[in-house]
Write a protein that holds these residues in place. Structure first.
Motif, PDB file in Angstrom:
ATOM      1  N   TRP A 194      10.029  -0.274 -12.759  1.00 32.82           N
ATOM      2  CA  TRP A 194      10.839  -1.445 -13.087  1.00 32.82           C
ATOM      3  C   TRP A 194      11.498  -1.938 -11.804  1.00 32.82           C
ATOM      4  O   TRP A 194      12.327  -1.262 -11.219  1.00 32.82           O
ATOM      5  CB  TRP A 194      11.889  -1.100 -14.123  1.00 32.82           C
ATOM      6  N   ARG A 201      11.125  -6.589 -13.649  1.00 30.64           N
ATOM      7  CA  ARG A 201       9.735  -6.709 -14.087  1.00 30.64           C
ATOM      8  C   ARG A 201       9.004  -5.404 -13.788  1.00 30.64           C
ATOM      9  O   ARG A 201       9.218  -4.789 -12.749  1.00 30.64           O
ATOM     10  CB  ARG A 201       9.051  -7.894 -13.409  1.00 30.64           C
ATOM     11  N   LYS A 202       8.149  -5.013 -14.709  1.00 27.85           N
ATOM     12  CA  LYS A 202       7.430  -3.749 -14.587  1.00 27.85           C
ATOM     13  C   LYS A 202       6.194  -3.942 -13.726  1.00 27.85           C
ATOM     14  O   LYS A 202       5.355  -4.805 -14.001  1.00 27.85           O
ATOM     15  CB  LYS A 202       7.039  -3.239 -15.971  1.00 27.85           C
ATOM     16  N   SER A 240       2.555  -2.777 -11.690  1.00 25.99           N
ATOM     17  CA  SER A 240       1.312  -2.152 -12.137  1.00 25.99           C
ATOM     18  C   SER A 240       1.400  -0.632 -12.073  1.00 25.99           C
ATOM     19  O   SER A 240       0.684   0.073 -12.782  1.00 25.99           O
ATOM     20  CB  SER A 240       0.139  -2.649 -11.283  1.00 25.99           C
ATOM     21  N   SER A 269       7.011  -6.139 -20.371  1.00 26.98           N
ATOM     22  CA  SER A 269       6.989  -5.989 -18.911  1.00 26.98           C
ATOM     23  C   SER A 269       8.177  -6.657 -18.239  1.00 26.98           C
ATOM     24  O   SER A 269       8.240  -6.713 -17.010  1.00 26.98           O
ATOM     25  CB  SER A 269       5.691  -6.569 -18.342  1.00 26.98           C
ATOM     26  N   THR A 270       9.114  -7.170 -19.028  1.00 28.21           N
ATOM     27  CA  THR A 270      10.315  -7.815 -18.502  1.00 28.21           C
ATOM     28  C   THR A 270      11.539  -7.236 -19.207  1.00 28.21           C
ATOM     29  O   THR A 270      11.494  -6.985 -20.416  1.00 28.21           O
ATOM     30  CB  THR A 270      10.272  -9.335 -18.720  1.00 28.21           C
TER      31      THR A 270
END
Length: 219
Positions: free
Chosen positions: A205, A198-199, A201, A157-158
């Protein structure tokens, strides 16, 4: 034109003055391309008039971003054979396009920028945009964005993205007088950027932090 710079004495990221207004974002950072350990992307370079198309990943209602013909923001070699890296590149590209669209539209509260930024990233972007709009200037000319390198971290997620820009043919234009200004001759037009994303919800991105180093790359 550098978005954000990190001086050698600064403890946090700071937004720089607008392109060519006093200092042109030329702070020295502690980042380098060696800090980006991802795979280098590569593809045929688009023509200057080619506009990148927005990401088409399903299930996400993305904003439509338009830039005026007076400012040509082009993305060279902005492709990866890895689908996950390409998703990072797509959203990072649209965030940068949204930022410059906000400058040209005199809109520091742009919802398109907010869509592609985290909370802290939005704060940085707004300061950068207002460094233009508060001084009643916009951007014109050409700004190539090139040499992207993407690294996805273990949590999925990063991501980290490094890229370069060339400000040789980019200028500020005063909205009231129409006067344009370019970089001083002594100033290196190449700027290296390192972005943490950061991804969300939603699967977008989003830019979280941006720092830059003038002279950190060459074309």
């Amino acid at each position: 034109m550098a978005r954000n710079t990190l001086s050698t004495t600064a403890a946090t990221f700071t937004a720089t003055a607008a392109l060519l207004l006093t200092a042109c974002g030329g702070g020295s950072g502690d980042s380098s391309q060696d800090d980006i350990n991802g795979t280098e992307t590569g593809a045929a370079r688009p023509s200057a008039s080619e506009s990148p198309s927005p990401s088409t990943r399903p299930g996400i209602d993305r904003p439509v971003i338009k830039l005026p013909s007076s400012f040509q923001l082009t993305f060279e070699d902005w492709k990866s054979s890895d689908a996950k890296q390409q998703a990072v590149l797509d959203d990072a590209r649209e965030e940068l396009r949204a930022g410059y669209a906000a400058i040209t539209a005199d809109d520091p509260d742009s919802e398109s920028v907010a869509f592609y930024d985290t909370g802290s990233g939005r704060s940085q972007s707004k300061k950068w945009i207002k460094s233009y709009t508060d001084k009643s200037v916009t951007v014109v000319g050409k700004l190539p964005v090139f040499d992207p390198k993407v690294s996805l971290l273990d949590d999925g997620s990063t991501a980290s993205l490094g890229y370069c820009t060339d400000e040789s043919e980019a200028y500020t234009k005063h909205r009231e007088t129409g006067e344009t200004e370019g970089n001083p001759e002594y100033m290196d037009p190449h700027v290296y950027y390192q972005v943490t994303l950061r991804k969300s919800s939603q699967g977008v991105w989003q830019n979280d932090t941006v720092r830059s180093e003038r002279g950190g790359c060459a074309k």
